[in-house]
Write an enzyme that holds these catalytic residues in place. Structure first.
Site, PDB file in Angstrom:
ATOM      1  N   LYS A   1     -12.299 -90.135 -37.069  1.00 28.36           N
ATOM      2  CA  LYS A   1     -11.464 -88.942 -36.832  1.00 28.36           C
ATOM      3  C   LYS A   1     -10.479 -89.211 -35.693  1.00 28.36           C
ATOM      4  O   LYS A   1     -10.637 -90.186 -34.953  1.00 28.36           O
ATOM      5  CB  LYS A   1     -12.371 -87.755 -36.485  1.00 28.36           C
TER       6      LYS A   1
ATOM      7  N   TYR B   1       7.831 -88.360  -7.939  1.00 34.05           N
ATOM      8  CA  TYR B   1       7.996 -86.914  -7.742  1.00 34.05           C
ATOM      9  C   TYR B   1       7.107 -86.426  -6.597  1.00 34.05           C
ATOM     10  O   TYR B   1       5.936 -86.805  -6.512  1.00 34.05           O
ATOM     11  CB  TYR B   1       7.595 -86.150  -8.999  1.00 34.05           C
TER      12      TYR B   1
HETATM   13  C1  LIG Z   1     -17.392 -86.920 -33.474  1.00 30.08           C
HETATM   14  C2  LIG Z   1     -18.686 -86.737 -34.126  1.00 30.08           C
HETATM   15  C3  LIG Z   1     -19.604 -87.796 -34.215  1.00 30.08           C
HETATM   16  C4  LIG Z   1     -19.406 -89.109 -33.504  1.00 30.08           C
HETATM   17  O1  LIG Z   1     -19.785 -88.991 -32.142  1.00 30.08           O
HETATM   18  P1  LIG Z   1     -19.756 -90.239 -31.144  1.00 30.08           P
HETATM   19  O2  LIG Z   1     -20.331 -89.702 -29.888  1.00 30.08           O
HETATM   20  O3  LIG Z   1     -18.324 -90.639 -31.000  1.00 30.08           O
HETATM   21  O4  LIG Z   1     -20.570 -91.317 -31.751  1.00 30.08           O
HETATM   22  C5  LIG Z   1     -20.760 -87.592 -34.963  1.00 30.08           C
HETATM   23  N1  LIG Z   1     -20.992 -86.406 -35.568  1.00 30.08           N
HETATM   24  C6  LIG Z   1     -20.146 -85.375 -35.480  1.00 30.08           C
HETATM   25  C7  LIG Z   1     -20.475 -84.098 -36.157  1.00 30.08           C
HETATM   26  C8  LIG Z   1     -18.979 -85.482 -34.744  1.00 30.08           C
HETATM   27  O5  LIG Z   1     -18.160 -84.443 -34.632  1.00 30.08           O
END
Ligand SMILES: *Cc1c(COP(=O)(O)O)cnc(C)c1O
Length: 373
Positions: free
Chosen positions: A34, A263
């Site tokens: 994702k 800045y």
């Molecule tokens: C993002 C996510 C993961 C992965 O988590 P990590 O800590 O990056 O391994 C797993 N399950 C769900 C439902 C998530 O939203």
């Protein structure tokens, strides 16, 4: 071309995946790509993770799943939250696996699946909220929802899953509380005569550190990219950071003692010094406060402070009296010589987690992929 790039080592992603597969076996690995593969590039990361032994992929959004399909990836892809009604036709058309946790969600998905007459049944994963209270069915509702999926000829119940809220804190007993609630729900569903062919609960932290969470499948994100889920789990499984962030100095000048830099003019060197300009800033994902919180870069084989505020497109670096030239390579995340700056270093300076650091590296930074050798 602007001299700024992120290098993504696909061999590292494949090797990290293989390490997570070895740690989690016999559980299978679902590679979470994702948010554009946590900033690493979703398509390239997905291919590397599959090459490293991942069995399936997961994304947050239907659009992210569509991107994988359009790139020709035909592995199973799980959308981790219940899609909104107007996304369901795309979900079905792209053959993505759906997450559900409400009656309406199941009804709308069933309708979308039925509209695509003659297609395969849509695979459905029932998400149970065992204590994080983000998304998922309440435990008391889970059996009814499983029955609703089971009763719809266009849907196939593929798994039940939950998500751990504190797996990155190894000593926190709440992970076991969540798993006990999950087991109770699984028991209820089984007693109702419904077969759940797969159960999963672990993120990277739980896959590494909590054997009781591994079940049939682990959903790993951050570990694929070679980043520890938390400082408490640092080094527990040897992983290689896949992303490094680079630029080249674009301008160099001497500045007199007592002059203010950037800045607000809050950075004031006490001695005459050389200030190098490096052409990336907060629009590229370097948080504005990184300079003032002690952020540094690697330049000429040495660690050098970011001088003053990060600006939108550029930062300033204090190089003292060392020779620095336009075009010299600057490492913001990664190694130069024996020195290394990690996303976790930024995170500790900024009071955040390394996940946020890599996800924030903006699309304006071109990704260069290093293929496995
Ligand atoms: C993002 C996510 C993961 C992965 O988590 P990590 O800590 O990056 O391994 C797993 N399950 C769900 C439902 C998530 O939203």
């Amino acid at each position: 071309m602007r001299p700024v790039w992120a290098e993504v080592d696909l061999g590292a992603i494949a090797a990290n995946t293989a390490a997570l597969v070895a740690r989690s076996s016999p559980a299978r690995v679902c590679a979470v790509v994702k948010a554009d593969g946590y900033g690493h590039g979703a398509v390239a990361s997905a291919r590397a993770a599959l090459a490293g032994g991942a069995d399936l992929l997961a994304v947050a959004l239907v659009a992210e799943g569509a991107e994988l399909r359009e790139a020709g990836i035909d592995a199973r892809v799980l959308v981790l939250s219940q899609a909104s009604p107007d996304e369901l036709d795309d979900l079905v058309a792209h053959g993505l696996d759906a997450t559900v946790y409400t009656d309406e969600g199941i009804r709308d998905l069933g309708a979308a699946a039925a509209r695509r007459a003659g297609g395969p049944r849509v695979r459905v994963h029932l998400k149970v909220d065992t204590g994080m209270h983000r998304v998922g069915a309440q435990p008391a509702d889970a059996v009814g929802l499983a029955k609703a999926v089971d009763a719809d000829a266009a849907l196939e119940l593929a798994s039940a899953f939950t998500h751990c809220a504190v797996a990155d804190e190894p000593a926190n007993p709440f992970t076991d509380v969540q798993l006990a609630r999950f087991d109770a729900v699984l028991g209820d569903i089984a007693r109702a005569g419904i077969d759940v062919p797969c159960q999963h609960a672990a993120n990277t932290a739980a896959a590494i550190d909590h054997p009781g969470a591994r079940r049939d499948l682990v959903r790993v994100g951050i570990g694929l990219y070679g980043i520890d889920p938390s400082p408490a789990l640092a080094g527990r499984l040897p992983l290689t950071p896949a992303l490094s962030l680079h630029a080249r100095a674009s301008h160099v000048k001497r500045v007199a003692a007592g002059e203010g830099i950037s800045y607000g003019l809050r950075y004031r060197p006490e001695r005459e010094t050389t200030i190098a300009t490096v052409p990336l800033g907060y629009a590229d994902g370097l948080p504005r406060r990184l300079g003032e919180l002690g952020g540094s870069v690697l330049l000429g084989g040495r660690r050098r402070p970011i001088a003053g505020s990060v600006t939108m497109d550029q930062i300033l670096v204090d190089c003292g009296d060392d020779p620095v030239e336009v075009g010299d390579e600057v490492v913001l995340i990664g190694r130069q010589g024996d020195l290394e700056i990690t996303a976790a270093d930024w995170a500790s300076q900024l009071g955040t987690i390394a996940y946020e650091v890599v996800c924030a590296i903006s699309p304006r930074v071109p990704r260069r992929y290093r293929e496995p050798s």
